[in-house]
Structure formats: structure tokens, C-alpha cells
Design a protein around this motif. Structure first.
Motif, PDB file in Angstrom:
ATOM      1  N   ARG A 113       0.829  -1.202   0.000  1.00 29.34           N
ATOM      2  CA  ARG A 113       0.000   0.000   0.000  1.00 29.34           C
ATOM      3  C   ARG A 113       0.869   1.260   0.000  1.00 29.34           C
ATOM      4  N   CYS A 114       0.299   2.344  -0.510  1.00 34.05           N
ATOM      5  CA  CYS A 114       1.019   3.617  -0.569  1.00 34.05           C
ATOM      6  C   CYS A 114       0.030   4.756  -0.374  1.00 34.05           C
ATOM      7  N   VAL A 115       0.570   5.958  -0.241  1.00 37.80           N
ATOM      8  CA  VAL A 115      -0.227   7.178  -0.161  1.00 37.80           C
ATOM      9  C   VAL A 115       0.060   8.009  -1.401  1.00 37.80           C
ATOM     10  N   CYS A 116      -0.991   8.514  -2.049  1.00 39.61           N
ATOM     11  CA  CYS A 116      -0.868   9.377  -3.231  1.00 39.61           C
ATOM     12  C   CYS A 116      -1.651  10.656  -2.953  1.00 39.61           C
ATOM     13  N   THR A 117      -0.959  11.700  -2.566  1.00 41.59           N
ATOM     14  CA  THR A 117      -1.620  12.929  -2.136  1.00 41.59           C
ATOM     15  C   THR A 117      -1.267  14.113  -3.011  1.00 41.59           C
ATOM     16  N   SER A 118      -2.211  15.014  -3.164  1.00 48.19           N
ATOM     17  CA  SER A 118      -1.959  16.267  -3.891  1.00 48.19           C
ATOM     18  C   SER A 118      -1.216  17.276  -3.028  1.00 48.19           C
ATOM     19  N   SER A 119      -1.067  16.987  -1.756  1.00 53.69           N
ATOM     20  CA  SER A 119      -0.325  17.886  -0.871  1.00 53.69           C
ATOM     21  C   SER A 119       1.171  17.814  -1.160  1.00 53.69           C
ATOM     22  N   ALA A 120       1.897  18.825  -0.727  1.00 54.83           N
ATOM     23  CA  ALA A 120       3.344  18.829  -0.847  1.00 54.83           C
ATOM     24  C   ALA A 120       3.951  17.852   0.156  1.00 54.83           C
ATOM     25  N   ARG A 121       5.150  17.360  -0.130  1.00 56.35           N
ATOM     26  CA  ARG A 121       5.800  16.378   0.744  1.00 56.35           C
ATOM     27  C   ARG A 121       5.987  16.930   2.160  1.00 56.35           C
ATOM     28  N   ARG A 122       6.344  18.187   2.249  1.00 60.07           N
ATOM     29  CA  ARG A 122       6.557  18.806   3.561  1.00 60.07           C
ATOM     30  C   ARG A 122       5.315  18.659   4.443  1.00 60.07           C
ATOM     31  N   VAL A 123       4.153  18.883   3.876  1.00 60.85           N
ATOM     32  CA  VAL A 123       2.891  18.768   4.606  1.00 60.85           C
ATOM     33  C   VAL A 123       2.551  17.317   4.877  1.00 60.85           C
ATOM     34  N   LEU A 134       2.564   6.750   8.978  1.00 61.28           N
ATOM     35  CA  LEU A 134       3.657   6.820   8.015  1.00 61.28           C
ATOM     36  C   LEU A 134       4.443   5.514   7.958  1.00 61.28           C
ATOM     37  N   GLY A 135       4.637   4.901   9.107  1.00 59.19           N
ATOM     38  CA  GLY A 135       5.388   3.651   9.161  1.00 59.19           C
ATOM     39  C   GLY A 135       4.609   2.439   8.684  1.00 59.19           C
ATOM     40  N   ARG A 136       3.353   2.624   8.328  1.00 56.58           N
ATOM     41  CA  ARG A 136       2.515   1.495   7.911  1.00 56.58           C
ATOM     42  C   ARG A 136       2.216   1.510   6.409  1.00 56.58           C
ATOM     43  N   VAL A 137       2.855   2.420   5.678  1.00 53.53           N
ATOM     44  CA  VAL A 137       2.710   2.436   4.224  1.00 53.53           C
ATOM     45  C   VAL A 137       4.087   2.236   3.596  1.00 53.53           C
ATOM     46  N   ASP A 138       4.100   1.711   2.378  1.00 50.77           N
ATOM     47  CA  ASP A 138       5.369   1.379   1.731  1.00 50.77           C
ATOM     48  C   ASP A 138       6.092   2.606   1.184  1.00 50.77           C
ATOM     49  N   PHE A 139       5.328   3.574   0.698  1.00 51.66           N
ATOM     50  CA  PHE A 139       5.926   4.822   0.222  1.00 51.66           C
ATOM     51  C   PHE A 139       4.833   5.869   0.074  1.00 51.66           C
ATOM     52  N   VAL A 140       5.270   7.114  -0.142  1.00 51.83           N
ATOM     53  CA  VAL A 140       4.358   8.251  -0.269  1.00 51.83           C
ATOM     54  C   VAL A 140       4.710   9.019  -1.532  1.00 51.83           C
ATOM     55  N   LEU A 141       3.714   9.250  -2.389  1.00 55.90           N
ATOM     56  CA  LEU A 141       3.870  10.129  -3.546  1.00 55.90           C
ATOM     57  C   LEU A 141       3.102  11.416  -3.270  1.00 55.90           C
ATOM     58  N   THR A 142       3.719  12.544  -3.586  1.00 51.61           N
ATOM     59  CA  THR A 142       3.111  13.848  -3.317  1.00 51.61           C
ATOM     60  C   THR A 142       3.136  14.703  -4.582  1.00 51.61           C
ATOM     61  N   ASP A 144       5.097  16.911  -5.159  1.00 50.28           N
ATOM     62  CA  ASP A 144       6.500  17.128  -5.510  1.00 50.28           C
ATOM     63  C   ASP A 144       7.031  16.059  -6.461  1.00 50.28           C
ATOM     64  N   ASP A 145       6.315  14.938  -6.576  1.00 50.20           N
ATOM     65  CA  ASP A 145       6.790  13.796  -7.358  1.00 50.20           C
ATOM     66  C   ASP A 145       6.177  13.705  -8.752  1.00 50.20           C
ATOM     67  N   ILE A 146       5.310  14.642  -9.103  1.00 49.98           N
ATOM     68  CA  ILE A 146       4.610  14.581 -10.381  1.00 49.98           C
ATOM     69  C   ILE A 146       4.654  15.930 -11.078  1.00 49.98           C
ATOM     70  N   THR A 147       4.337  15.916 -12.353  1.00 49.55           N
ATOM     71  CA  THR A 147       4.254  17.167 -13.112  1.00 49.55           C
ATOM     72  C   THR A 147       2.807  17.533 -13.419  1.00 49.55           C
ATOM     73  N   ARG A 148       1.916  16.550 -13.386  1.00 51.37           N
ATOM     74  CA  ARG A 148       0.496  16.786 -13.675  1.00 51.37           C
ATOM     75  C   ARG A 148      -0.336  16.204 -12.529  1.00 51.37           C
ATOM     76  N   GLU A 154      -1.405  10.625 -13.661  1.00 53.97           N
ATOM     77  CA  GLU A 154       0.032  10.404 -13.470  1.00 53.97           C
ATOM     78  C   GLU A 154       0.377   9.804 -12.111  1.00 53.97           C
ATOM     79  N   ILE A 155      -0.176  10.338 -11.041  1.00 50.17           N
ATOM     80  CA  ILE A 155       0.238   9.889  -9.711  1.00 50.17           C
ATOM     81  C   ILE A 155      -0.136   8.424  -9.473  1.00 50.17           C
ATOM     82  N   TYR A 156      -1.294   7.992  -9.977  1.00 51.49           N
ATOM     83  CA  TYR A 156      -1.696   6.596  -9.762  1.00 51.49           C
ATOM     84  C   TYR A 156      -1.006   5.656 -10.740  1.00 51.49           C
ATOM     85  N   LEU A 157      -0.633   6.129 -11.915  1.00 50.05           N
ATOM     86  CA  LEU A 157       0.180   5.322 -12.816  1.00 50.05           C
ATOM     87  C   LEU A 157       1.556   5.084 -12.210  1.00 50.05           C
TER      88      LEU A 157
END
Length: 226
Positions: A113-123, A134-142, A144-148, A154-157
Motif C-alpha cells: 500500500r502507498c499514499v498518493c496525495t496532492s499535498s506537498a511532501r513537507r505537509v 507513516l510507518g505502515r505504508v510502503d511509500f508516499v507520492l506527493t 513534488d513527485d509529479i508534473t500533472r 500520473e500519480i496513480y500510474l
């Protein structure tokens, strides 16, 4: 209309949206936007909130600039808003009903499992500290990690590729119209959480809808524990 699944479809991985889905932070965002705009003599509205819900920071703050004719760069507004938001988090915020139970179920079934958020990584890193999530998910995409950003897929792909599963084997958990559109465009199934903050959302793209993250409508989409 909720989409019907073919046969006995089961998720091979799960991607969580964050704000409003895992945590009741939408109210915190609303207060942060109110503070940001009140400093400039303007008032935040529910209609504008509904419009930007689930969207990435650039979209949100460009809309603020457009609506209120602000003479500032969107990045400066984002930074100030994030400072306000992180300070407001100290007042406390809740975990969405059923979240911790769902994470327990994912552990039992061995689902990535992962988190895919429109928020910035800092937040995101601040919000996800609550209850050790945070320790219960494999990674976090924010953002900051996408262009669209959402509703672009894009984020879910990117999430499905990193999780090592096909897009049509991914279960996305969302609470916004933009997020559901992003998930479905990526080929994923989408469970939408129905809550007080997203009454204006479009639920027509949802595979399933429920009021809790441990709802039977969601758990039914998970494989049996080994």
C-alpha cells in the motif's frame, strides 16, 4: 452510477489519498485558506473550496490569484499556506473512522500500500505522523513527485508501477472528484468515502462507496488472508 466489477475482482495493492480520506484535515486546510486570504482582506468560500478539493498546490493557488486578483507568485502563497497549515495541525486532527482497522486488514492480507496525495511532501510528512501511519505504508507520492496533478492519472500510474501491479489490479481510496477521475483514468478501481466535507463530490466514477474505511463495500474488494 456505481460501476459493476467483473467476476470476483480483488485488489493486489491499495493506494490511499490522504487529506479527507485518511485524516479529517480538510477542515484544517479550510482554516489555513481562510487565514491566508483574510491577511489580504478576502474571505474563503465553500464553493471555491469545493472547486480546489483534491487538486495540487499550483492549481489551487493559481485559482486564488485569479479569483482575488492577488499580485503574488503561487509558490509564495503555497509556502505561506503550508506554514499556517502546519501550525494549525498542533490544535489536533482526527484519523478517519476505520483507517487503522483497514491497515490491520491489509497487514493480515499482505497487501502492499502507498499514499498518493496532492499535498506537498513537507505537509504530507507532518500529517502522516499521526498514529504511526507513516510507518505502515510502503511509500508516499506527493505533488513534488509529479508534473500533472489530479485529475490527471500520473500519480496513480506511478503508484501502480512502483507497487509492481497492473493499473487494473490497483484499488484507489479517494474522497474527491478529481481523485476519482485520476484513479479511473489510470485504470484502477476506486472506493470513494462519503463524508460531511465532500457532499458536492461526483461519486459517479466510484466502484464502491462507503461511509467508513472499514466498510463492507471496501473490505469485499480485498483478497482473503493467506
Amino acid at each position: 452510477m456505481v460501476k459493476d466489477l467483473q467476476g470476483s475482482w480483488k485488489a493486489q495493492a491499495v493506494a490511499f489519498d490522504m487529506d479527507g480520506l485518511m485524516f479529517d484535515t480538510e477542515g484544517v486546510y479550510y482554516r489555513a485558506a481562510e487565514t491566508l486570504l483574510s491577511r489580504r482582506g478576502y474571505h474563503y468560500t465553500q464553493s471555491l473550496c469545493d472547486e480546489v478539493m483534491g487538486r495540487p498546490p499550483e492549481y489551487c493557488f493559481r485559482r486564488f490569484i485569479e479569483v482575488f486578483s492577488l499580485p503574488e507568485d503561487w509558490r509564495a502563497l503555497q509556502e505561506e499556506s503550508e506554514d499556517i497549515f502546519i501550525e494549525l495541525l498542533k490544535d489536533g486532527y482526527g484519523t478517519t473512522p476505520g483507517l487503522l482497522g483497514l491497515l490491520d486488514e491489509l497487514d493480515k492480507r499482505g497487501l502492499p500500500r502507498c499514499v498518493c496525495t496532492s499535498s506537498a511532501r513537507r505537509v504530507a510528512m507532518e500529517v502522516l505522523k499521526k498514529d504511526g501511519v507513516l510507518g505502515r505504508v510502503d511509500f508516499v507520492l506527493t505533488s513534488d513527485d509529479i508534473t500533472r496533478g489530479k485529475p490527471d492519472p500520473e500519480i496513480y500510474l506511478k503508484a501502480s508501477a512502483r507497487l509492481g501491479v497492473a493499473g487494473d489490479s490497483l484499488l484507489v481510496l479517494e474522497d474527491s472528484s478529481a481523485g476519482a477521475s485520476s484513479a479511473r483514468a489510470a485504470g484502477a478501481q476506486c472506493f470513494m468515502l462519503r463524508a460531511a466535507h465532500n457532499k458536492a463530490a461526483d461519486f459517479s466514477l466510484a466502484t464502491r462507496i462507503g461511509a467508513r474505511l472499514d466498510a463492507p463495500e471496501l473490505l469485499d474488494l480485498l483478497p482473503d488472508a493467506p
